[in-house]
Design an enzyme around this catalytic site. Structure first.
Site, PDB file in Angstrom:
ATOM      1  N   CYS A 294      10.223  71.204  25.070  1.00  0.00           N
ATOM      2  CA  CYS A 294      10.438  72.256  24.072  1.00  0.00           C
ATOM      3  C   CYS A 294       9.730  73.541  24.494  1.00  0.00           C
ATOM      4  O   CYS A 294      10.177  74.192  25.429  1.00  0.00           O
ATOM      5  CB  CYS A 294      10.029  71.747  22.691  1.00  0.00           C
ATOM      6  SG  CYS A 294      10.911  72.600  21.381  1.00  0.00           S
TER       7      CYS A 294
ATOM      8  N   HIS B   5      12.942  66.921  22.037  1.00  0.00           N
ATOM      9  CA  HIS B   5      11.706  66.116  22.066  1.00  0.00           C
ATOM     10  C   HIS B   5      12.017  64.659  22.407  1.00  0.00           C
ATOM     11  O   HIS B   5      12.186  63.837  21.505  1.00  0.00           O
ATOM     12  CB  HIS B   5      11.004  66.192  20.709  1.00  0.00           C
ATOM     13  CG  HIS B   5      10.418  67.527  20.427  1.00  0.00           C
ATOM     14  ND1 HIS B   5       9.134  67.869  20.785  1.00  0.00           N
ATOM     15  CD2 HIS B   5      10.959  68.623  19.851  1.00  0.00           C
ATOM     16  CE1 HIS B   5       8.894  69.114  20.432  1.00  0.00           C
ATOM     17  NE2 HIS B   5       9.992  69.604  19.866  1.00  0.00           N
TER      18      HIS B   5
ATOM     19  N   GLU C  94      10.111  62.492  23.324  1.00  0.00           N
ATOM     20  CA  GLU C  94       9.010  61.587  22.928  1.00  0.00           C
ATOM     21  C   GLU C  94       9.282  60.885  21.595  1.00  0.00           C
ATOM     22  O   GLU C  94       8.630  59.895  21.283  1.00  0.00           O
ATOM     23  CB  GLU C  94       7.672  62.347  22.870  1.00  0.00           C
ATOM     24  CG  GLU C  94       7.503  63.338  21.717  1.00  0.00           C
ATOM     25  CD  GLU C  94       7.997  64.738  22.038  1.00  0.00           C
ATOM     26  OE1 GLU C  94       8.882  64.862  22.909  1.00  0.00           O
ATOM     27  OE2 GLU C  94       7.519  65.704  21.417  1.00  0.00           O
TER      28      GLU C  94
HETATM   29  N1  GLN Z   1       8.057  77.548  19.311  1.00  0.00           N
HETATM   30  C1  GLN Z   1       9.222  77.141  20.038  1.00  0.00           C
HETATM   31  C2  GLN Z   1      10.494  77.257  19.209  1.00  0.00           C
HETATM   32  O1  GLN Z   1      10.430  77.311  18.003  1.00  0.00           O
HETATM   33  C3  GLN Z   1       9.067  75.738  20.553  1.00  0.00           C
HETATM   34  C4  GLN Z   1       9.018  74.700  19.475  1.00  0.00           C
HETATM   35  C5  GLN Z   1       8.517  73.370  19.929  1.00  0.00           C
HETATM   36  O2  GLN Z   1       7.927  73.254  21.003  1.00  0.00           O
HETATM   37  N2  GLN Z   1       8.666  72.365  19.110  1.00  0.00           N
HETATM   38  O3  GLN Z   1      11.562  77.245  19.744  1.00  0.00           O
END
Ligand code: GLN
Length: 535
Positions: free
Chosen positions: A383, A509, A511
């Site tokens: 992310c 994600h 994970e």
């Molecule tokens: N802040 C970034 C976004 O909103 C990444 C979010 C995250 O890593 N969950 O896209």
């Protein structure tokens, strides 16, 4: 058959591992062929933990249907095959919100709306909702907080009512407490447990099973003492001694203590045969591994283990897949820069930059990513970690001076990461990100395809920003492969580097999808690549 309800409360203090206990019980019941549904009730007023700081709450776990939930749901998914959704994570805020909404609509027909019965009924309805479509054999509900807290009283009242209405053969109370050892006296003390059971009794709840956290296994004398003072059968007093080797040994410890048999017998059910072979095999793999792989985690919340809980667990699953022990080297990006990057990262086999929000530590992460890219060290960006890899590549390979995400610099000349179009109008913070599972097309002839062995995958998301599509051509020409994208090809979901042993960034994600029994392919691949690195 009707579902049976197991309610798990906690006493004496928090952090006793209630979530893991609930997950482990689910795991044991499943190993005997029963189906389970697991639910967490959180007594806080927030609707969900989505707006809370990781320091307050640990990581926010995301379900397939896009609920931002308590991290205990992560344990539930990793330990069991049960399906989790929005229905499995309840908070006081949600309960009050729906009761108040109904009151405003006039649904209460002139009555005074009260904690009992309106709030307690709403709590009970959320529990019953778990057996609406399918009827699981067991519904295990974890009541968050500690007995004695003001906040959890309505939840305890709701479950008291359920026992009264459904009877002793359909509702079971399990209470998890602490038996502390006074180090100087070398003695384990049962008094806090007795007091905590008294608190429950005052609320009309007599626990049937007591699980006592204790540093070393509890003696028979101590069990019988607790049994006598707490009105709990001696065989229903379970000793939960500390496990330091692996969290995945916890179900085995409870199996040896016969927790699942005690629960089944309390319901008058003759236990079905247990098949625990697969889980046992997996735990043996963990315990037998000897080769170590060092993975650097470059993230700003490294001081709190729970903040990246699923990432750490998934890395350990990658270790299981490759028969290695994954050792974490936690690095604060605010303390990393060009002058010390070599010193800090010279002994690691792989570098992972996890998700996050806000610009603190971004520059350090970018330095770490540049190091991984140029020194051929396996890199996994998740992310925000993927977004930082895009920024790093933009700045250092494409020469986009000060390239950035508009999250950190709205007026950057090179906004290589920018707000997803449909996010532009959103003002409310809670629950409004791009959340939950979305399909992703994986390009054949890519590293991602090699790992996934599938052209269509589903992964969970939690973000507002994305790769800015108009830069795609330039990135591709300079060596970035966009190996995963949304079916409409608008959102770039996976990036990888062509001439590198293993360099992958994902906008989602992974994970949240990994289990010790079935490690996520990208974590397995990352650790495989890392284990080949000679330091
Ligand atoms: N802040 C970034 C976004 O909103 C990444 C979010 C995250 O890593 N969950 O896209």
């Amino acid at each position: 058959m009707k579902s049976r309800y197991v309610f798990v409360t906690g006493g004496v203090c928090s952090s006793l591992g209630k979530g893991v206990t609930v997950a482990a019980l689910g795991c044991l019941l499943e190993s005997r062929g029963y189906t389970v549904a697991l639910q967490k009730m959180d007594p806080y007023i927030n609707i969900d933990p989505g707006t809370m700081s990781p320091y307050q709450h640990g990581e926010v776990f995301v379900t397939n249907d896009g609920a931002e939930t308590d991290l205990d749901l992560g344990y539930y998914e990793r330990f069991t095959a049960s399906k989790l959704s929005r229905k499995n994570s309840i908070s006081t805020g949600q309960i009050y919100n729906s009761v108040i909404e109904r009151e405003r609509k006039g649904d209460y027909l002139g009555r005074t709306v009260q904690v009992v019965p309106h709030i307690t009924n709403e709590i009970r309805n959320r529990i019953y909702a778990l057996s609406k479509e399918e009827i699981p054999d067991f519904i295990i509900v974890e009541i968050g907080g500690t007995v004695g807290d003001i906040e959890s009283v309505p939840f305890l009242e709701a479950i008291r009512q359920m026992r009264f209405e459904h009877g002793w053969d359909q509702v079971l109370f399990v209470h998890l407490t602490l038996v502390p050892t006074i180090t100087v006296a070398g003695e384990a003390k049962t008094k806090p447990t007795q007091h905590s059971v008294k608190e429950l009794l005052a609320l009309g709840i007599q626990p049937d099973v007591l699980i006592c956290r204790i540093s070393t296994p509890m003696s028979k004398e101590m069990k019988s003492k607790i049994s006598l003072f707490c009105n709990v059968k001696e065989e229903n007093v379970i000793s939960a001694s500390d496990i330091t080797s692996s969290i995945y040994e916890v179900p085995k410890m409870y199996k040896e203590e016969k927790l699942d048999e005690v629960v089944l017998k309390s319901f008058g059910i003759e236990p079905k045969k247990s098949n625990f072979i697969e889980w046992d095999k997996m735990v043996k793999k963990i315990l037998n591994a000897s080769k170590k792989v060092q993975i650097a985690i470059v993230g700003k919340y490294i001081s709190l283990h729970d903040a990246y809980r699923s990432v750490y667990e998934s890395l350990s699953h990658g270790g299981i897949a490759n028969d290695v022990i994954v050792e974490l080297v936690k690095i604060n990006p605010e303390e990393l820069d060009k002058s010390n990057v070599k010193e800090l990262l010279k002994n690691v086999n792989g570098i992972l930059v996890p998700g996050g929000f806000g610009d603190r530590g971004i520059e350090g992460k970018i330095v770490a990513i540049q190091y991984a890219r140029t020194k051929n060290i396996p890199f996994f960006g998740i992310c925000l970690g993927m977004q930082c890899a895009v920024i790093e590549f933009g700045r250092n390979v494409l020469g986009f001076k000060h390239a950035n995400s508009t999250e950190f610099n709205p007026s950057t000349e090179f906004p290589v990461i920018s707000l997803i179009e449909e996010q532009a109008e959103i003002e409310q913070m809670g629950g409004t990100m791009r959340l939950g599972a979305y399909p992703c097309i994986v390009k054949k002839n890519s590293l991602a395809y090699q790992e996934y062995k599938s052209e269509k995958i589903f992964e969970r998301h939690r973000h507002r920003f994305e790769f800015t599509l108009r830069y795609k051509q330039e990135f591709m020409e300079a060596g970035i492969d966009f190996s995963g994208y949304s079916p409409d090809e608008k959102l770039m979901e996976i990036i990888e580097l062509k001439n590198h042993p293993w360099f992958v960034g994902v906008q989602y994600h992974p994970e949240f999808m990994s289990k010790p029994i079935s490690p996520h392919p990208l974590f397995a691949g990352f650790i495989r690549a890392a284990s080949k690195v000679k330091i």
